[in-house]
Write a protein that holds these residues in place. Structure first.
Motif, PDB file in Angstrom:
ATOM      1  N   GLN A 252       0.852  -1.197   0.000  1.00 47.35           N
ATOM      2  CA  GLN A 252       0.000   0.000   0.000  1.00 47.35           C
ATOM      3  C   GLN A 252       0.891   1.252   0.000  1.00 47.35           C
ATOM      4  N   GLU A 253       0.545   2.177  -0.880  1.00 49.13           N
ATOM      5  CA  GLU A 253       1.372   3.392  -1.001  1.00 49.13           C
ATOM      6  C   GLU A 253       1.310   4.213   0.288  1.00 49.13           C
ATOM      7  N   ILE A 254       2.447   4.781   0.659  1.00 52.90           N
ATOM      8  CA  ILE A 254       2.561   5.584   1.887  1.00 52.90           C
ATOM      9  C   ILE A 254       2.484   7.055   1.501  1.00 52.90           C
ATOM     10  N   ARG A 255       1.573   7.763   2.192  1.00 52.73           N
ATOM     11  CA  ARG A 255       1.435   9.206   1.995  1.00 52.73           C
ATOM     12  C   ARG A 255       2.178   9.945   3.114  1.00 52.73           C
ATOM     13  N   PRO A 256       2.641  11.157   2.833  1.00 53.92           N
ATOM     14  CA  PRO A 256       3.360  11.925   3.897  1.00 53.92           C
ATOM     15  C   PRO A 256       2.414  12.259   5.049  1.00 53.92           C
ATOM     16  N   ALA A 282       6.834  -4.475   9.204  1.00 52.09           N
ATOM     17  CA  ALA A 282       6.228  -4.841   7.925  1.00 52.09           C
ATOM     18  C   ALA A 282       7.293  -4.846   6.850  1.00 52.09           C
ATOM     19  N   ALA A 283       6.827  -5.144   5.612  1.00 50.06           N
ATOM     20  CA  ALA A 283       7.694  -5.126   4.436  1.00 50.06           C
ATOM     21  C   ALA A 283       7.510  -3.784   3.737  1.00 50.06           C
ATOM     22  N   TYR A 284       8.638  -3.102   3.430  1.00 51.53           N
ATOM     23  CA  TYR A 284       8.614  -1.790   2.784  1.00 51.53           C
ATOM     24  C   TYR A 284       9.302  -1.924   1.432  1.00 51.53           C
ATOM     25  N   SER A 285       8.794  -1.162   0.465  1.00 59.15           N
ATOM     26  CA  SER A 285       9.390  -1.167  -0.863  1.00 59.15           C
ATOM     27  C   SER A 285       9.339   0.232  -1.439  1.00 59.15           C
ATOM     28  N   VAL A 286      10.248   0.505  -2.372  1.00 59.41           N
ATOM     29  CA  VAL A 286      10.309   1.795  -3.032  1.00 59.41           C
ATOM     30  C   VAL A 286      10.446   1.526  -4.519  1.00 59.41           C
TER      31      VAL A 286
END
Length: 1113
Positions: A252-256, A282-286
């Motif tokens: 899920q995209e992360i918003r500021p 959690a698992a983070y991706s860019v």
């Protein structure tokens, strides 16, 4: 360092959380694959609750275009399917609204715990359609540390007990990389790895060489670790700073937000996560353009240390106890223990737990003696404990409880007095705490404690105890509730209190009873008491009912049963009727009253006992006496007590039996009836004709019945009726042109008192010139047959009948016998009155050695030992007054022939000898049919047969042995046999070595062809109507002729009444059962290529019955 109960995992490992989610590559795939279609019309929204609260997430799917219900799955984190975790904390529900066509899916989280926080996902699929939605759950507050939640597998790693001893750091990844594949399971077991498959997948991917990235100059580290409440920076270095960059958490995209801060420093892109909590694990991706890089973030909880320890407490019962402790961190999870067991802190628990900042309290409002013990508080960084001691206050009893006996429904009151008076207490009944209610009141007034029940019931009886709070002393009393006994027969729900049971079944009759104390129950049938120790019939009594048990019901169990209840409050009685119904008794053996040819009539009486149920009908069976197999005769019940079995075999003995049927079933079979034999009377006698009539007698003769049957024929009964009696004539049937009449008479006279076996009888003592009718009946065991009656009246007057000799067929040809055999010739004749018989031989009286016996209907010639002088032609004459008839008989007595004459050797040449002889002087009164020639060597004189049945009087014997000398002899042969002696040659024949030259004469082939010639003609024949007749002749022809039979010059072709045979020149025509119409001139015609020939004969068919019938009309 990230600690586990089995191993220590270093932060520089390229791994992710063992409990949460899926590999980063799988997360990437979800991001790359766009949904095929949108199904969710309402998606679950993120929410926040306090620890112990409830929350519901709802998803809705529109079903207008769907043919069936879609499939929904709920996930926590990246991979945990929540369908297997449903229970007291998690419930999944589904519903469908028929009007709006909307499916509603709900996930209920009940009494949430802190470790329930995290990211959740909802996936909906229908055929090729797919939709998903992610949402977060935040759990606030702290209610004490509990076991790992059902929804967070990673809690197994994060929520752990603090290890006092340090565990050496082990690099499991390096061990797995260097180990053989067959050692993976052993290593996983040794170091507590539970998700071995996930580790192996990640291990396999770490071995792959990473491709050089075009978008990232420096990627994210494989994993990061941060303390709970701390801050973490995730940094990537871009090769192209202008590329658009997006950050994702679990796809899920992360918003500021204030929590997530994005920074730019040259080519570096930084994401700062503030105040890291458990749900940030959690698992983070860019993603930079089409490239992505992923990492795992592990959130580590810091150990909680004890700042202020617990202090010991000493108090008395009913006092308040507070245990206080202070830890190093606010909102830390701790556990309160008593004597090593966790203290329950639920809603109904006596213990209350309170926390404020870093301080924690355990509160007991009303202390009891049981609260004494060692209490401890456990945190992740240490443990503190303290002892609590609770003592009792002194108690004085002023008035103790008293046991009482109360009638059911009357008020009940218990009271006592204690000092000190302000002490509360609890009432117990049979060890169970008593709570006040509308009918039960508990009163405490200073020293007095009382318990009042407005209307007592049976359940109020028992042991009552008053327990002052904080004291070990108790006050006890017994309450005895009495109630008059009563039998509740209405519970049986049967009419007239009558219970019906089928015999053989088990009856368990349970009747509710009441009464306090429990009444004494007595079951009686008549004057007999039924005991509880009975084998088959027994009575048992329980707390609320009494039971009568009959294991196998019998007829004798029918009757009235009395129940008597007694206790100290009174007595009650009731009566129950038990009716045992059974199959009926077997009927008595049936009686066979009448018997026919294939039927009988049988009757029987109903069974004496119908089994308590009306008889519905009967089944009938029969069998052959010698058989053991019974056959059912009726499949529908026979309502009557009579039956007529049919289709039986005549002459076979049978037995029958009966089954009675009622509503319960079929009775046992009756005893078989006495064996009976189906018998039928014979058919009427046939061919009844007048054989002889005199002035006072009438002789009748007839033939046996066509059908006799198995009963046989015992004899005949002859009856006559003199004209003048009342007669009734009936026209019965017509045959051809003649009318046959049957009659009945009122006055028939029995001619023979005893049955006669012969088919001829003379009625005597008749008046002269009287007219009478005669009838004959055949009698057997079944009775008399229908009578055969003469068609017309018979006049009793002697009638002259011209004589007629009926020569038997075998006497129409020459009668041949051998010398010494018996000759017995019977020649029948007719004529009235009795004819005179005379025999002559060639016109001379016969020899005295021949015996002649004459009767009214035949003459017998008897020769005991035939001689050749008896041969000749005999003339038989039969005379009645001036009427005479004659017949000729040819008798030939044959004997053995004499030997041949003048046997001589005609010629000898080579090894051949020619013989010649003359026929014998005496041929034995029969033609010579052949000769037998024998030879004998002079040396041995042993005779050997050369040839038999030789017809000529000359022969050549060949194949003789050279050098031998032979004699020859010859026997003659006729139909009797060989002659007694043979004639031998006087000279011998020597076979010399040098043979003579024999000139073989020339023979011309004989022509054997010839036209047909009848060697034996047809003979005029008389035939009797109804008996087969044959016509015979013999024909010689070459080639074989074609034989044609004709009647009255009309060729007989394909007529079933005729059969034609031809064998070795003998032609036969068989006429089947001829009638007078078959008489006429028959011709046999033989035809071949050389010509034709024919012979004729006359056939006359006579029948007494038809002659009589014609003469009467």
């Amino acid at each position: 360092m990230y600690e586990c109960s089995k191993c220590v995992i270093s932060p520089n490992w390229s791994v992710w959380s063992l409990g949460d989610g899926q590999p980063p590559e799988e997360i990437d795939k979800q991001i790359d694959t766009p949904p095929l279609s949108i199904l969710l019309i309402e998606k679950p929204q993120s929410g926040s609750i306090n620890v112990g609260g409830d929350i519901t997430f709802t998803a809705k799917v529109e079903a207008k275009d769907l043919l069936r219900k879609p499939t929904i799955k709920w996930f926590k984190g990246k991979w945990m399917d929540l369908a297997s975790k449903t229970g007291k904390h998690l419930q999944l529900k589904e519903s469908f609204d028929r009007f709006t066509k909307i499916h509603t899916f709900e996930m209920h989280i009940i009494k949430a715990k802190e470790n329930y926080a995290g990211n959740y996902r909802c996936e909906v699929t229908y055929k090729d359609k797919f939709d998903s939605c992610s949402f977060d759950l935040e759990v606030k507050g702290f209610e004490g540390q509990d076991d790992a939640g059902e929804l967070d597998f990673s809690g197994l790693l994060k929520h752990r007990e603090h290890k006092q001893e340090e565990v050496p750091e082990v690099d499991v990844w390096e061990i797995l990389k260097n180990a053989r594949p067959d050692e993976y399971e052993k290593i996983a077991f040794m170091y507590g790895i539970t998700d071995l498959r996930g580790l192996l997948r990640r291990l396999k991917k770490t071995k792959k060489e990473e491709k050089k990235s075009e978008a990232f100059a420096k990627r994210l580290e494989p994993a990061y670790q941060v303390d709970k409440g701390g801050k973490i920076r995730l940094v990537v270095d871009l090769a192209d700073p202008t590329v658009e960059l997006k950050w994702y958490k679990n796809g899920q995209e992360i918003r500021p937000t204030p929590k997530y801060i994005f920074e730019h420093k040259g080519t570096q892109r930084i994401m700062v996560i503030n105040n890291c909590q458990i749900n940030d694990d959690a698992a983070y991706s860019v993603s930079a353009g089409e490239e992505k890089c992923t990492t795992e973030l592990f959130v580590k909880e810091l150990p909680v240390n004890i700042v202020k320890h617990l202090e010991p407490v000493k108090t008395t019962v009913n006092e308040r106890i507070e245990l206080e402790c202070e830890v190093s961190e606010e909102g830390a999870k701790v556990k309160w223990m008593k004597n090593g067991v966790e203290v329950p802190t639920g809603v109904r628990s006596r213990y209350r737990v309170k926390s404020e900042g870093t301080k924690h309290w355990l509160i007991i409002d009303d202390a009891t003696k049981d609260d004494t013990g060692t209490y401890s508080l456990m945190a992740t960084g240490g443990t503190t404990e303290a002892k609590v001691q609770v003592e009792l206050k002194p108690l004085k009893i002023l008035m103790d409880l008293q046991s009482v006996t109360v009638l059911l429904g009357q008020p009940l009151k218990l009271n006592c007095e204690i000092y000190p008076g302000n002490i509360p207490g609890r009432w117990y009944k049979n060890g169970q705490l008593i709570q006040p209610s509308e009918r039960l009141t508990i009163i405490h007034r200073t020293k007095n404690h009382s318990l009042d029940i407005e209307s007592s019931t049976i359940h109020d009886a028992g042991d009552y105890t008053f327990v002052p709070e904080g004291y070990t002393q108790t006050l006890s009393a017994k309450v005895h509730i009495i109630d008059p006994p009563r039998v509740h027969l209405e519970a049986l729900n049967v009419q007239d209190n009558t219970v019906v049971i089928v015999a053989g079944n088990k009856l368990r009759l349970e009747i509710p009873i009441s009464g306090e104390p429990a009444p004494r129950v007595v079951w009686m049938k008549g004057e007999r008491v039924i005991l509880d120790s009975g084998n088959r019939v027994r009575a048992e009594t329980f707390a609320d009912h009494t039971c009568l048990t009959i294991d196998i019901a019998e007829r004798e169990d029918t009757g009235n049963y009395k129940i008597v209840l007694q206790n100290e409050a009174g007595e009650d009685t009731a009566s129950v009727k038990i009716k045992v119904v059974d199959i009926p008794d077997a009927p008595e053996a049936p009686l066979v009253t009448d018997v026919g040819g294939d039927w009988c009539t049988m009757t029987w009486e109903p069974p004496r006992y119908d089994g308590g149920s009306p008889i519905l009908g009967y089944f009938i069976e029969r069998k052959k006496k010698q058989s053991s197999r019974w056959m059912r005769l009726n499949f529908d019940l026979c309502k009557e007590t009579t039956f007529e079995p049919k289709k039986m075999i005549e002459g076979v003995p049978y037995e029958v039996r009966i089954f009675a049927v009622n509503a319960i079933g079929v009775s046992k079979p009756s005893e078989p009836s006495k064996p009976f034999l189906p018998l039928a009377v014979t058919s009427e006698p046939t061919m009844l004709v007048v054989d002889d009539v005199t002035d006072t007698t009438v002789t009748m003769k007839w033939r046996p019945p066509d059908t006799i049957g198995a009963a046989g024929l015992d004899g005949y009964q002859v009856e006559y009726c003199i004209e003048g009696s009342v007669l009734h004539w009936w026209v019965f049937m017509c045959v051809c042109a003649y009318t046959i009449l049957y009659l009945t008479a009122d006055e028939w006279i029995l001619a023979n008192k005893e049955l006669i076996e012969k088919t001829r009888y003379t009625i005597t003592g008749l008046p002269v010139e009287a007219k009478l009718l005669v009838r004959v009946k055949a009698i057997n065991a079944a009775g008399a047959s229908p009578p055969r009656t003469t068609q017309h009246s018979i006049l009793v007057k002697e009638v002259i009948e011209p004589p007629k000799i009926r020569i038997p067929r075998h006497l129409k040809q020459t009668f041949i016998r051998k010398v010494g055999e018996v000759v017995n010739l019977v020649v029948p004749f007719v004529g009235k009155p009795r004819p005179k018989v005379n025999w002559l031989k060639e016109g001379q009286p016969i020899d005295q050695t021949i015996n002649i016996r004459n009767s009214d209907c035949d003459s017998i010639m008897f020769i005991r030992k035939a001689e050749r002088k008896h041969s000749g032609k005999y003339e038989l004459s039969v005379q009645v007054e001036n009427h005479i008839d004659t017949a000729m008989l040819d008798i030939q007595i044959v004997d053995l022939p004499g030997p041949p004459q003048a046997v001589k050797i005609e010629e000898v040449w080579g090894n051949n000898v020619a013989l010649d002889w003359n026929p014998p002087k005496d041929n034995g009164n029969a033609p010579i049919i052949g000769y037998t020639i024998q030879k004998a060597d002079k040396k041995t004189m042993e005779w050997y047969t050369c040839i038999e049945h030789y017809h000529r009087t000359c022969i050549t014997i060949s194949d003789l042995v050279v050098g031998n000398e032979y004699f020859f002899r010859i026997y003659s042969e006729n139909m009797v046999g060989l002659s007694e002696s043979a004639t031998a040659t006087k000279d011998s024949a020597l076979i010399v070595k040098e043979g003579l030259q024999l000139k073989i004469p020339e023979y011309n082939d004989r022509d054997f062809t010839e036209p047909p010639i009848f060697t034996q003609p047809l003979i005029n024949t008389f035939a009797v109507a109804g008996y087969n007749a044959t016509l015979n002749c013999s024909v010689r022809a070459n080639p074989r002729p074609k034989v044609i039979w004709m009647k009255n010059k009309i060729t007989i072709i394909d007529d079933p009444r005729y059969r034609m045979f031809s064998n070795q020149g003998v032609c036969t025509l068989e006429i089947r059962k001829p009638c007078p119409f078959d008489g006429g001139v028959y011709t046999c015609k033989a035809v071949n290529d050389l010509g034709e020939a024919q012979v004729d004969c006359k056939l006359e068919v006579k029948g007494y019955y038809f002659e009589l019938l014609i003469s009467t009309f």
